[in-house]
Design a protein around this motif. Structure first.
Motif, PDB file in Angstrom:
ATOM      1  N   PRO A 108       0.820  -1.219   0.000  1.00 21.24           N
ATOM      2  CA  PRO A 108       0.000   0.000   0.000  1.00 21.24           C
ATOM      3  C   PRO A 108       0.851   1.265   0.000  1.00 21.24           C
ATOM      4  CG  PRO A 108       0.069  -0.967   2.194  1.00 21.24           C
ATOM      5  CD  PRO A 108       0.772  -1.933   1.286  1.00 21.24           C
ATOM      6  N   ASN A 109       0.221   2.361  -0.411  1.00 20.50           N
ATOM      7  CA  ASN A 109       0.916   3.646  -0.411  1.00 20.50           C
ATOM      8  C   ASN A 109       1.231   4.101   1.004  1.00 20.50           C
ATOM      9  OD1 ASN A 109       0.775   3.830  -3.219  1.00 20.50           O
ATOM     10  ND2 ASN A 109      -1.241   4.785  -3.159  1.00 20.50           N
ATOM     11  N   ASP A 110       0.330   3.816   1.926  1.00 23.76           N
ATOM     12  CA  ASP A 110       0.539   4.167   3.324  1.00 23.76           C
ATOM     13  C   ASP A 110       1.046   2.929   4.059  1.00 23.76           C
ATOM     14  OD1 ASP A 110       0.410   5.455   5.832  1.00 23.76           O
ATOM     15  OD2 ASP A 110      -1.348   6.598   5.210  1.00 23.76           O
ATOM     16  N   THR A 111       0.990   2.938   5.372  1.00 24.36           N
ATOM     17  CA  THR A 111       1.438   1.778   6.134  1.00 24.36           C
ATOM     18  C   THR A 111       0.454   0.624   5.958  1.00 24.36           C
ATOM     19  OG1 THR A 111       0.243   2.331   8.175  1.00 24.36           O
ATOM     20  CG2 THR A 111       2.409   3.364   7.835  1.00 24.36           C
ATOM     21  N   ARG A 112       0.906  -0.582   6.195  1.00 23.21           N
ATOM     22  CA  ARG A 112       0.047  -1.757   6.075  1.00 23.21           C
ATOM     23  C   ARG A 112      -1.135  -1.664   7.031  1.00 23.21           C
ATOM     24  NH1 ARG A 112       2.468  -6.391   7.895  1.00 23.21           N
ATOM     25  NH2 ARG A 112       0.959  -7.706   6.814  1.00 23.21           N
ATOM     26  N   VAL A 113      -0.864  -1.186   8.229  1.00 22.53           N
ATOM     27  CA  VAL A 113      -1.927  -1.090   9.233  1.00 22.53           C
ATOM     28  C   VAL A 113      -2.987  -0.088   8.791  1.00 22.53           C
ATOM     29  CG1 VAL A 113      -2.428  -0.284  11.574  1.00 22.53           C
ATOM     30  CG2 VAL A 113      -0.528  -1.866  11.175  1.00 22.53           C
ATOM     31  N   HIS A 114      -2.565   1.052   8.301  1.00 20.67           N
ATOM     32  CA  HIS A 114      -3.536   2.060   7.859  1.00 20.67           C
ATOM     33  C   HIS A 114      -4.359   1.542   6.685  1.00 20.67           C
ATOM     34  CE1 HIS A 114      -4.743   5.883   5.735  1.00 20.67           C
ATOM     35  NE2 HIS A 114      -5.260   6.044   6.934  1.00 20.67           N
ATOM     36  N   ALA A 115      -3.708   0.890   5.737  1.00 17.54           N
ATOM     37  CA  ALA A 115      -4.414   0.331   4.580  1.00 17.54           C
ATOM     38  C   ALA A 115      -5.420  -0.728   5.025  1.00 17.54           C
ATOM     39  CB  ALA A 115      -3.415  -0.270   3.601  1.00 17.54           C
ATOM     40  N   MET A 116      -5.016  -1.580   5.938  1.00 22.30           N
ATOM     41  CA  MET A 116      -5.900  -2.620   6.440  1.00 22.30           C
ATOM     42  C   MET A 116      -7.143  -2.020   7.099  1.00 22.30           C
ATOM     43  SD  MET A 116      -6.860  -5.677   7.284  1.00 22.30           S
ATOM     44  CE  MET A 116      -5.530  -6.824   7.022  1.00 22.30           C
ATOM     45  N   ARG A 117      -6.945  -1.049   7.964  1.00 23.62           N
ATOM     46  CA  ARG A 117      -8.070  -0.448   8.683  1.00 23.62           C
ATOM     47  C   ARG A 117      -9.015   0.276   7.729  1.00 23.62           C
ATOM     48  NH1 ARG A 117      -7.546   0.040  14.298  1.00 23.62           N
ATOM     49  NH2 ARG A 117      -8.525   2.094  14.298  1.00 23.62           N
ATOM     50  N   LYS A 118      -8.478   0.860   6.664  1.00 23.99           N
ATOM     51  CA  LYS A 118      -9.332   1.526   5.684  1.00 23.99           C
ATOM     52  C   LYS A 118     -10.214   0.515   4.965  1.00 23.99           C
ATOM     53  CE  LYS A 118      -9.121   4.944   1.962  1.00 23.99           C
ATOM     54  NZ  LYS A 118      -8.224   5.802   1.150  1.00 23.99           N
ATOM     55  N   HIS A 119      -9.652  -0.622   4.578  1.00 25.02           N
ATOM     56  CA  HIS A 119     -10.453  -1.664   3.936  1.00 25.02           C
ATOM     57  C   HIS A 119     -11.530  -2.185   4.889  1.00 25.02           C
ATOM     58  CE1 HIS A 119      -8.129  -1.734   0.334  1.00 25.02           C
ATOM     59  NE2 HIS A 119      -7.029  -2.169   0.896  1.00 25.02           N
ATOM     60  N   LEU A 120     -11.191  -2.323   6.151  1.00 27.84           N
ATOM     61  CA  LEU A 120     -12.167  -2.807   7.134  1.00 27.84           C
ATOM     62  C   LEU A 120     -13.322  -1.817   7.297  1.00 27.84           C
ATOM     63  CD1 LEU A 120      -9.822  -4.216   9.927  1.00 27.84           C
ATOM     64  CD2 LEU A 120     -11.104  -5.523   8.217  1.00 27.84           C
ATOM     65  N   LYS A 121     -13.014  -0.534   7.327  1.00 31.66           N
ATOM     66  CA  LYS A 121     -14.063   0.475   7.488  1.00 31.66           C
ATOM     67  C   LYS A 121     -14.991   0.490   6.287  1.00 31.66           C
ATOM     68  CE  LYS A 121     -11.319   3.497  10.475  1.00 31.66           C
ATOM     69  NZ  LYS A 121     -10.527   4.751  10.558  1.00 31.66           N
ATOM     70  N   LYS A 122     -14.432   0.336   5.098  1.00 34.54           N
ATOM     71  CA  LYS A 122     -15.266   0.318   3.899  1.00 34.54           C
ATOM     72  C   LYS A 122     -16.130  -0.938   3.863  1.00 34.54           C
ATOM     73  CE  LYS A 122     -13.266   1.959   0.068  1.00 34.54           C
ATOM     74  NZ  LYS A 122     -12.237   2.206  -0.978  1.00 34.54           N
ATOM     75  N   ALA A 123     -15.577  -2.055   4.309  1.00 34.75           N
ATOM     76  CA  ALA A 123     -16.360  -3.295   4.367  1.00 34.75           C
ATOM     77  C   ALA A 123     -17.488  -3.169   5.388  1.00 34.75           C
ATOM     78  CB  ALA A 123     -15.453  -4.469   4.737  1.00 34.75           C
ATOM     79  N   ARG A 124     -17.211  -2.552   6.518  1.00 33.67           N
ATOM     80  CA  ARG A 124     -18.245  -2.395   7.545  1.00 33.67           C
ATOM     81  C   ARG A 124     -19.332  -1.421   7.103  1.00 33.67           C
ATOM     82  NH1 ARG A 124     -15.477  -1.709  13.381  1.00 33.67           N
ATOM     83  NH2 ARG A 124     -17.608  -2.151  14.075  1.00 33.67           N
ATOM     84  N   ALA A 125     -18.972  -0.448   6.252  1.00 36.11           N
ATOM     85  CA  ALA A 125     -19.979   0.466   5.715  1.00 36.11           C
ATOM     86  C   ALA A 125     -20.956  -0.292   4.818  1.00 36.11           C
ATOM     87  CB  ALA A 125     -19.301   1.596   4.945  1.00 36.11           C
ATOM     88  N   VAL A 126     -20.439  -1.218   4.010  1.00 30.46           N
ATOM     89  CA  VAL A 126     -21.300  -2.066   3.186  1.00 30.46           C
ATOM     90  C   VAL A 126     -22.154  -2.956   4.086  1.00 30.46           C
ATOM     91  CG1 VAL A 126     -21.375  -3.871   1.433  1.00 30.46           C
ATOM     92  CG2 VAL A 126     -19.660  -2.059   1.266  1.00 30.46           C
ATOM     93  N   LEU A 127     -21.538  -3.505   5.100  1.00 32.34           N
ATOM     94  CA  LEU A 127     -22.242  -4.379   6.025  1.00 32.34           C
ATOM     95  C   LEU A 127     -23.439  -3.673   6.667  1.00 32.34           C
ATOM     96  CD1 LEU A 127     -21.961  -7.270   7.174  1.00 32.34           C
ATOM     97  CD2 LEU A 127     -20.584  -6.302   9.020  1.00 32.34           C
ATOM     98  N   GLN A 128     -23.261  -2.404   6.993  1.00 36.76           N
ATOM     99  CA  GLN A 128     -24.363  -1.631   7.578  1.00 36.76           C
ATOM    100  C   GLN A 128     -25.520  -1.498   6.602  1.00 36.76           C
ATOM    101  OE1 GLN A 128     -25.135  -0.279  10.454  1.00 36.76           O
ATOM    102  NE2 GLN A 128     -23.260  -0.552  11.654  1.00 36.76           N
ATOM    103  N   LEU A 129     -25.217  -1.386   5.319  1.00 33.22           N
ATOM    104  CA  LEU A 129     -26.281  -1.287   4.326  1.00 33.22           C
ATOM    105  C   LEU A 129     -27.091  -2.581   4.246  1.00 33.22           C
ATOM    106  CD1 LEU A 129     -24.434   0.558   1.395  1.00 33.22           C
ATOM    107  CD2 LEU A 129     -26.031   1.533   3.069  1.00 33.22           C
ATOM    108  N   ALA A 130     -26.436  -3.705   4.515  1.00 33.98           N
ATOM    109  CA  ALA A 130     -27.113  -5.006   4.433  1.00 33.98           C
ATOM    110  C   ALA A 130     -27.717  -5.432   5.768  1.00 33.98           C
ATOM    111  CB  ALA A 130     -26.122  -6.071   3.966  1.00 33.98           C
ATOM    112  N   ARG A 131     -27.551  -4.643   6.785  1.00 33.24           N
ATOM    113  CA  ARG A 131     -27.852  -5.046   8.162  1.00 33.24           C
ATOM    114  C   ARG A 131     -29.251  -5.635   8.342  1.00 33.24           C
ATOM    115  NH1 ARG A 131     -26.688  -1.421  13.569  1.00 33.24           N
ATOM    116  NH2 ARG A 131     -27.483  -2.945  15.077  1.00 33.24           N
TER     117      ARG A 131
END
Length: 307
Positions: free
Chosen positions: A36-59
């Motif tokens: 990733p362009n940023d740190t691995r941890v930051h990239a990972m957390r960004k993907h998790l937040k986007k996945a959880r945003a989708v999850l909320q739509l399907a809740r």
């Protein structure tokens, strides 16, 4: 764009696709297969937040599976909390030094302290990827079982409206009794809604993109507040140490003043964005869908979206 609705897919398939794409991207980071362009941890957390945003739509449609999946992704994020917190403190310190054009001895001393803390956390929690991989693989597999084949635009509109309501409640709480925790919650809700609106951009790239952009700017501003608060809290822990001096007090004052100024700006921006009543905001989203459905162009209109 992968994190947007596609006209050739039903809404249910869109949500499943976007969720899995973010989990796959998180897996690539965890396995070291992606740089990733940023740190691995930051990239990972960004993907998790986007996945959880989708999850909320399907809740509402996936029922009990929502709590299980949301908890799982939250637990993955917690595997790297100490590392990310240390990264944020060090990055904020360096940004502050650049912004003030000062290179005091105190700045250098604090930066060395924060850099050492980050190194220690990287050693202590550096194997987070191995723990995250099986959890992410399970999340990706279980998404295939989501009962969302009959997901319709009304479900999506209601989910976005719930996120908007949550943002208004978080804003009201921050106004009533300002605190770091209340501002952090407001920031979380702003980022969640921002990701969800990004998904809707194909409905009207100009209008929805503009609204999504407002939330991006607000989220960035609230993020600056969060980062400064985080750094200030860490420096206050150092006050009792023998090495603490007058220049350290001056540095802390600069941080606190900047934090207060950005906090005011963030509140003003948030109040403007959340000025609409939830029913008015829902009407706006409904208009996006309605206009898209009746658009002359068939690029989005036909599939996006039967009510």
């Amino acid at each position: 764009m992968s994190y947007e609705l596609r006209a050739e897919q039903s809404l249910g398939k869109n949500l499943r696709r976007m969720f899995r794409q973010q989990i796959d991207a998180a897996l690539a980071v965890a396995k070291g297969a992606d740089e990733p362009n940023d740190t691995r941890v930051h990239a990972m957390r960004k993907h998790l937040k986007k996945a959880r945003a989708v999850l909320q739509l399907a809740r509402k449609k996936i029922g009990k599976a929502f709590r299980r999946e949301d908890r799982r992704l939250r637990d993955v994020g917690r595997l790297m909390t100490e590392i990310r917190d240390a990264e944020v403190r060090l990055q904020t310190m360096r940004q502050l030094e650049d912004a003030t054009h000062h290179h005091y001895l105190s700045y250098q001393k604090i930066e060395r302290l924060l850099a050492l803390e980050l190194e220690n956390f990287l050693v202590a929690f550096g194997d987070w990827g191995n723990s995250a991989i099986p959890m992410l693989e399970r999340a990706c597999d279980e998404a295939g079982q989501w009962p969302i084949d009959d997901y319709r635009s009304k479900h999506l509109r209601r989910a976005v409206q719930r996120s908007y309501k949550s943002g208004r409640r978080a804003l009201a709480a921050a106004k009533a009794k300002p605190s770091a925790g209340k501002f952090h919650e407001l920031r979380k809700q702003v980022k969640l809604l921002g990701y969800q609106l990004r998904i809707l951009r194909p409905l009207n790239h100009v209008v929805v993109g503009s609204v999504s952009g407002e939330l991006t700017d607000l989220g960035h501003l609230l993020g600056r507040v969060h980062d400064l608060t985080f750094l200030a809290d860490r420096l206050r822990q150092e006050r009792s140490e023998k090495h603490w001096g007058k220049q350290d007090d001056e540095l802390l004052a600069v941080i606190e003043n900047s934090e207060a100024e950005l906090q005011r700006d963030g509140m003003e921006m948030a109040e403007r964005f959340f000025a609409k009543r939830p029913s008015e905001f829902d009407g706006l989203v409904h208009e996006w869908f309605d206009n898209s459905r009746h658009a002359k162009s068939a690029s989005v209109a036909e599939a996006l979206i039967a009510t």
